[in-house]
Structures are given as structure tokens and as C-alpha cells.
Design an enzyme around this catalytic site. Structure first.
Site, mmCIF file in Angstrom:
data_model
loop_
_atom_site.group_PDB
_atom_site.id
_atom_site.type_symbol
_atom_site.label_atom_id
_atom_site.label_comp_id
_atom_site.label_asym_id
_atom_site.label_seq_id
_atom_site.Cartn_x
_atom_site.Cartn_y
_atom_site.Cartn_z
ATOM 1 N N ASP A 1 0.827 -1.206 0.000
ATOM 2 C CA ASP A 1 0.000 0.000 0.000
ATOM 3 C C ASP A 1 0.859 1.253 0.000
ATOM 4 O OD1 ASP A 1 -2.328 1.472 -0.019
ATOM 5 O OD2 ASP A 1 -3.193 0.495 1.742
ATOM 6 N N ASP B 1 -10.571 2.046 -3.155
ATOM 7 C CA ASP B 1 -10.994 1.852 -1.769
ATOM 8 C C ASP B 1 -12.513 1.829 -1.650
ATOM 9 O OD1 ASP B 1 -8.528 1.544 -0.623
ATOM 10 O OD2 ASP B 1 -8.352 3.596 0.095
ATOM 11 N N ASN C 1 -0.270 5.323 0.992
ATOM 12 C CA ASN C 1 -1.455 6.106 1.334
ATOM 13 C C ASN C 1 -1.258 7.608 1.402
ATOM 14 O OD1 ASN C 1 -3.693 4.262 1.559
ATOM 15 N ND2 ASN C 1 -2.607 3.318 3.265
#
Length: 772
Positions: free
Chosen positions: A478, A557, A480
């Protein structure tokens, strides 16, 4: 196939269905001639020459006022030759003088596909037909050389382009702009389609007509971004899914980029793509070189469906690598929406037990398993298992999960660090931050400086220590937040400009991406059995560059099935379903609060890698039964989804604005085996009205002359008569399949089609008239 006409200095590239042609003209400039349906012969007749007044003439043209680069189609347009349009290359010498003059010097043609050092690029195997054309342009004053690389994948109807810029002069130069590829058209009425959005609503198509000026998109965020995707389409104004000419560009790069299309004063159109120039300012010292990211180009004379399929084939066969290029992907259960940060090792083992009962292959432990990570305020960078929370080592937990009969995976965010972490306290200088200034934070975290080898080495070692602890078969990578402060302390490139010292931000941003690729490549080689799924707040780095290292990417998401209809619709134009991370989540949905039927959530997620984001313990017996049925169905059609041809059967692309339903009250898509033997069609209703007319969905890709057995997975009450039924292929493609009446929005139905391996009755028993 690549041909060269030595007399005219014309280069011709053929794929199965397209031809690309260019010419080194008498002055040495490389002019673009043609890119379209496959053709024979020369197309230099398309060039016209006349006095253009204020369009200047290069010095080598002498008194020839009819020759101007401002009005001629080019292969690698540069600033300084009199072309006032948007160019690919803008360079300054050590004295600040801008401009160059690149002319043809030599070329090479060879079998096989070129590769790029340190950068992802399409590849070809030993058994693949592939070819490479290298054309070298040079500026003798600067000593600057541009090696243009063309890769040809004929059976995919794909041509790739890259450029290697070499400074063979005695002084340094600075690249203010260095893009990879452009396509010039001497006339035409075109639309420009881009894929835009925001976090949790990515890659929404916007199609706009080119009437004049330039339309520019891109990313200055250090990642390809949620806001714009590095894939664009230029199409004739009347082109659609089934017909019309269209061209595409797709950047194999995960950092900042820019793409644009513009129509000039003479009605000519230029589309171009490459690294962004907003913060480039890239220094190229004497003896140094810079390789520009690859651009994948394709042409379709039969509409956008064919264009998309070309890119799908290319990514599936020539970008994605390793075991999971061809291997079926596991159906997984992710812990995030089931437990968020609030879990223990027992929680994960219980998820594994529940997953096994449902037929799920793998459980993934998401954020919160390491260091002091109790929330998103702390812990990133401390990649040590919290053994108190997990009830033992990470290896012990993997064994406990495996003992339940399912596989085990984890989440990591290696590029980031929390200020409240042991790593940051020990190495605050390892972040991209401006000394003495308060940092700009995103999600309470900072970005580690992956342009630095020491940072990369530490992170790679920590990842390996984690993965080596047990049987970890999946890693969700990931990222972010985006990059704001492009400042690297020991790795900075400094130059003098106007008496002030400043940092080359463009070099840092590009070197960051090269550093990311370095770590991912090392992981790919060390753990060939590991499935890595890319993620950047969902779809914030959904690009072909990442797919070279991670065969699938978390699409968004946003797991709301209704929003995913549009997100996955836009994604499908440039990326195959096998690359799309898609899961069924609980309702009401955590992002939108919307409730959709579980069957529909499953139908939408099956247009991707398929999995679940929920706590199975909270499901009813009926929901459990539905999930088992979904997983059984998905396994039956998984190979078709991963390898079949993809068709969009409903049109949601407006020609004068953002994507949105135009006439269809449903969203439908189809996967078809290339042989036409089998197909799967999914339909989701998006509009319900009183006394609705019957809706029909027209299928694609079936075998003409064949009969197909058509059966809905679960026949609605309005599906009258016995199932399955037998229908002729032409009728299904020309008139369509009547949809069953569905009495609520967001209902779904999946049809399976199987070709009958027998002739039609009329063909087996000809009429008396035919017999005569």
C-alpha cells in the site's frame, strides 16, 4: 515486421492489423507519415509544403519558405526548430540557452523486443514474434543524442516507444521537458478521452471534442494518481464500441506524468505522453543518460472494444510476469472491513476458520499487526510483528491459519513512516522533507526517501525478514499519501541558477520511482511464488508500470458495488479484468452507506480478482449459502475472466462530457473465449420505472453461424419457459437477448453461453430449392 526503404528513408512497421510509417526527410528531420489500418506502399504523399508565413523555416532549409516544422507531422518534436506546438523535448545548455536541433544519424532493426534498464517495459518471450527498431537522432552542437526505440508486438497490434537521451557533449544540460511519444495527424475530427476522478472514485471516462487549443492532464503528486490515469484515447468523433478509428497511449510508469492532445492552427492534431514537466528540471551531466518511460500505443479500426482488447492482451501477456501471469488467483478474505485495527491473532484464525467453511482460499491480515500500530497515528516503519497482539510470532500465526486449511497473506506500507515510530526517531533524515520546515502530512504519515540506496536497502531487508518468518503467500503493498516535499538531503542534485542554490526536484521524483521499482524487482526475484497486490489508497497508482511488478492492483478503496460499476467500466478501457482487485463488502457500504443485494455485489466483484471484505460471523445462513454459490460460480468461470475477450455491452461514455448513462438502464459486460466456444454475460439494472419496456442486451464475439445454449445462473421468475434455451449467434449479436423483468434497482443476472458443436437445423436439412 519492420521494413526500411533506403532510397526514400521510409520506415514501415506492420502489426497484424495496423501500419505505422515515418520518414527521415532530406534535411534529416524525422517526420511521421501514417498510423492506421494495415496498408502497403508509401504514404509520404500525405505531406504538403507551402509558405506558412509566421511558421518559421529551419536554417538548413535555406530560402525554402515552404518547409516548416511548425506545420509538419513529426516523430520526436523538440523545442528550437521552429515548432511552436507542444513538443516532447525542451533542453537548456550550461549557459541557459534553450533549444536543440535533432536530426537522423542512423538506425538498426533487430528481432526481439528491447528492454529498459531500471524501468518496466513490455517484454517478449523467445517464442513470441517481436521486433525492435532503433533510430538515433543527434544534435551536434550540444552533443545530445536521442535514441528512439520502437517495439513491435504484431499479434497484439501494439507498438511501444521509449527514448534514451545521452549527453555526449563536454558540458551538462538540463531537461525542462522530456516526454516519450507523440502521434501527429495532418487532419481529422477527433475526440479526446481521459480517465479522471478522485480517491474512491477513480478512472471515470470523460470524452471531449477537440476544437482548438490543447487539453492537458497529468499528475504532479509523485504517483500516477487517483485524479488522472496515464491512459488516453484519441478517436474519430463518430467512433464507438463497435466501429470507428481510435488510437491510444498508455504510459508504463508509476510517477508523475503528462498527456495532452491539441488541434493547431492548420487543423492538425497532436497527442503526446510522457513524464510530467511541471517539476522535471532534470540535470544531465556530460557522459550521463536518461531513459524515458515506455509508452504503449495501439490502433483499432473497429472501435474501442478492439482497442481495449489490444491493451488487455499486451498487459496480460507482455507486462505481467511470474507465476500469477497465467495461474488462477486465490479467492481471499481481507480483514480490514471485518475488524479494522481491532483484532488479535485469535481474530485472524477465526476468520480463517470461517473462510474455510465458505470455500475461500486465503485470509489476509491487513493494517495493525506490527509495532505499536493501534491506529493510523503511529507505527508505520516499525515492521516487527506485535507478538503480544498476535499471540505469538508471525510465523506461528501463519501456521495456525494454514492449519485451518487456508493460505495466509499480509498488508504492508513500506514507502511510508509515522513520526511516532522507532524508525523515524532513529532516522528523521530518511524522509522527503524540507529541513527546518514543518512537514506536510498525509494520513499522519511522511514519505520515506526511496531515491536513497541506504533507505531502500533497509526497507528491503525488513520486508524480507517479515516474509521469511512463515508461509506468507500474498503481500498487499500500500501507499497512502502523495509526495509534496521533493527534497532529498544526501542524494540531492544541486546547481547554480541566478546566484541561488536550488534542488532538482524532478530528478528526486524520478529517482524515487526508480528506487521503488528497484525494491519491487528484488522482491520479484527473491520470492517468485509470492502474489503482490499493488495499492495506493485503492486506485491511486493503477498503471502498467506497477503491473510489471504486481499482477493485480486494488481497483479502488470504494467497494460499493454501484459505484464500482462506473469505476470498473472506466478501468476496463485500458486494463484487463485480471488486474482489477475487486471484493464483495458488507452493507450498508462503509464508503457510501448504500445497500445493494449480495448477489449483485458478487456479480460486480467477479469482473476482477474476486474476494471479500466482511466478517463472515455476522452473515445469515442464507447469505453464507449465497457466498458459497458465488465462489463455486467464480471458480467455474475464473479462467474465462482472466483470459477471455472483454466487451462492454452498455454505453456510458458521453461524447461531450463526463461518463454517465445515456440510453441504457443497465450496465452489462461480457467475457468471451477467443475461440467463441463459451461466454459469460453480466447485467446489473440501474434504472427502474413504471411499466418499463423490455430491455435487450446485444452480445459480441460469438461464432457466426453457431447456436448457443443460454442459461441464466439463477433464472428470475420472468424468465418464462424451460432453461436453458438455444439461440442463433447472429440474432444474439444483432438484436440481443431480452432481459428478465427485475423489480428493483441494482438487481443482477449472469448468463452463461455455451456454443453447440453442431450445425444449425437449416444447414443440416437444406430446403428442396437449395437441393436443386
Amino acid at each position: 515486421m519492420i521494413l526500411y526503404d533506403e532510397e526514400k528513408r521510409i520506415f514501415t512497421i506492420h502489426t497484424d492489423h495496423s501500419t505505422y510509417q515515418m520518414m527521415a526527410d532530406p534535411y534529416g528531420y524525422l517526420l511521421h507519415l501514417y498510423y492506421g489500418n494495415r496498408t502497403a506502399g508509401r504514404t509520404d504523399y500525405l505531406l504538403t509544403y507551402r509558405d506558412r508565413g509566421f511558421s518559421g523555416n529551419p536554417g538548413c532549409a535555406g530560402r525554402n519558405r515552404t518547409y516548416s516544422l511548425d506545420a509538419l507531422p513529426q516523430e520526436f518534436p523538440f523545442q528550437g526548430g521552429g515548432d511552436f506546438r507542444s513538443t516532447l523535448l525542451c533542453v537548456r545548455d550550461s549557459e541557459g540557452i534553450a533549444g536543440c536541433d535533432l536530426r537522423y544519424r542512423e538506425h538498426r532493426i533487430r528481432n526481439g523486443k528491447y528492454g529498459l534498464a531500471g524501468l518496466p517495459a513490455a517484454y517478449a518471450g523467445e517464442k513470441d514474434d517481436a521486433f525492435t527498431l532503433e533510430i538515433v537522432l543527434e544534435d551536434q552542437r550540444l552533443g545530445l543524442e536521442a535514441e528512439l526505440l520502437y517495439g513491435v508486438l504484431p499479434h497484439c497490434d501494439i507498438i511501444t516507444r521509449s527514448v534514451i537521451l545521452r549527453n555526449k557533449g563536454k558540458a551538462g544540460v538540463f531537461l525542462d521537458k522530456a516526454q516519450t511519444a507523440c502521434l501527429d495527424f495532418v487532419h481529422g475530427d477527433f475526440d479526446f478521452t481521459v480517465f479522471m476522478g478522485r480517491h474512491a472514485m477513480e478512472r471515470i471516462p470523460r470524452r471531449q471534442r477537440l476544437t482548438g487549443g490543447n487539453q492537458v492532464i497529468g499528475s504532479r503528486r509523485g504517483a500516477s494518481s487517483h485524479q488522472y490515469n496515464p491512459f488516453v484515447i484519441l478517436s474519430e468523433h463518430d467512433a464507438g464500441e463497435r466501429a470507428g478509428r481510435c488510437w491510444s497511449m498508455q504510459l508504463v510508469y508509476s510517477g508523475g506524468f503528462e498527456a495532452e492532445a491539441g488541434r493547431d492552427q492548420y487543423g492538425q492534431t497532436r497527442m503526446q505522453m510522457g513524464m510530467g514537466d511541471g517539476r522535471l528540471d532534470y540535470p544531465l551531466g556530460a557522459g550521463e543518460e536518461l531513459t524515458l518511460p515506455e509508452v504503449i500505443m495501439s490502433f483499432s479500426g473497429n472501435g474501442m472494444a478492439g482497442l481495449s482488447q489490444n491493451h488487455h492482451r499486451c498487459i496480460q501477456r507482455h507486462i505481467v510476469r511470474g507465476k500469477y501471469r497465467d495461474c488462477p488467483r486465490p479467492v481471499l478474505l481481507n480483514s480490514w472491513e471485518a475488524a479494522y485495527f481491532d483484532f488479535t491473532g485469535r481474530t485472524v484464525v477465526e476468520l480463517a476458520r470461517q473462510a474455510k467453511l465458505l470455500g475461500i482460499d486465503m485470509v489476509v491480515m491487513d493494517d495493525g499487526w506490527f509495532g505499536e500500530r493501534r491506529d493510523d497515528l503511529r507505527g508505520l516503519g516499525d515492521w516487527f510483528a506485535n507478538e503480544e497482539k498476535l499471540g505469538g510470532t508471525l510465523g506461528d500465526l501463519a501456521k495456525r491459519v494454514n492449519a485451518e486449511g487456508v493460505r495466509f497473506g499480509i498488508w504492508m506500507e513500506p514507502e511510508m513512516v509515522s513520526e511516532d515510530s522507532g524508525l523515524y526517531r532513529e532516522h528523521p533524515d530518511w524522509t522527503l522533507a524540507i529541513p527546518g520546515a514543518e512537514p506536510v502530512r498525509g494520513r499522519y504519515q511522511l514519505v520515506l526517501d526511496f531515491s536513497r540506496p541506504d533507505v531502500r536497502e533497509y526497507i528491503f531487508a525488513r520486508i524480507c525478514e517479515v516474509l521469511d518468518q512463515g508461509n506468507i503467500e500474498y503481500l498487499k503493498w500500500d501507499c497512502n499519501r502523495n509526495i509534496v516535499e521533493a527534497y532529498s538531503d544526501p542524494g540531492r542534485q544541486v546547481r547554480e541558477h541566478g546566484g541561488a542554490t536550488c534542488v532538482s526536484r524532478g530528478k528526486i521524483l524520478h529517482d524515487y520511482i526508480l528506487g521503488l521499482y528497484d525494491v519491487l524487482e528484488r522482491l520479484h526475484r527473491r520470492y517468485p511464488e509470492l502474489l503482490i497486490e499493488g495499492c495506493c489508497g485503492g486506485g491511486g497508482r493503477f498503471d502498467a508500470g506497477m503491473l510489471y511488478y504486481t499482477p493485480q492492483i486494488w481497483c479502488s478503496d470504494n467497494t460499493d458495488a454501484v459505484d464500482r460499476l462506473l469505476i470498473q467500466y472506466g478501468t476496463s478501457f485500458g486494463y484487463p479484468a485480471a488486474a482489477v482487485g475487486a471484493h464483495v463488502s458488507a452493507c450498508p457500504n462503509g464508503q457510501t452507506g448504500r445497500t445493494a443485494p449480495l448477489a449483485t455485489r458478487g456479480a460486480v466483484a467477479m469482473a476482477g480478482t474476486f474476494g471479500y471484505e466482511m466478517d463472515p460471523a455476522e452473515l445469515s445462513a442464507k447469505e453464507r449459502q449465497e457466498i458459497r454459490r458465488q465462489i463455486t460460480r467464480y471458480r467455474e468461470i475464473r479462467r474465462l475472466i482472466q483470459e477471455g475477450l472483454y466487451y462492454r455491452l452498455s454505453d456510458h461514455l458521453n461524447c461531450e462530457g463526463s461518463a454517465g448513462p445515456r440510453t441504457d438502464e443497465f450496465v452489462a459486460w461480457e467475457f468471451v473465449e477467443e475461440s467463441g466456444r463459451e461466454a459469460v454475460v453480466t447485467v446489473v439494472t440501474t434504472g427502474i420505472h413504471g411499466n418499463m419496456p423490455t430491455q435487450y442486451v446485444r452480445l459480441r464475439g460469438l461464432t457466426p453461424g453457431a447456436m448457443y445454449k443460454v442459461e441464466p445462473e439463477e433464472a428470475p421468475e420472468s424468465w418464462n419457459g424451460a432453461t436453458p434455451r438455444i439461440y442463433p449467434a447472429e440474432a444474439l449479436m444483432d438484436m440481443g437477448l431480452p432481459l428478465p423483468e427485475m423489480r428493483d434497482e441494482y438487481q443482477s443476472v449472469i448468463f452463461r453461453l455455451l456454443r453447440e458443436d453442431r450445425q444449425r437445423e437449416s444447414q443440416r436439412h437444406p430446403s428442396r430449392e437449395d437441393a436443386r
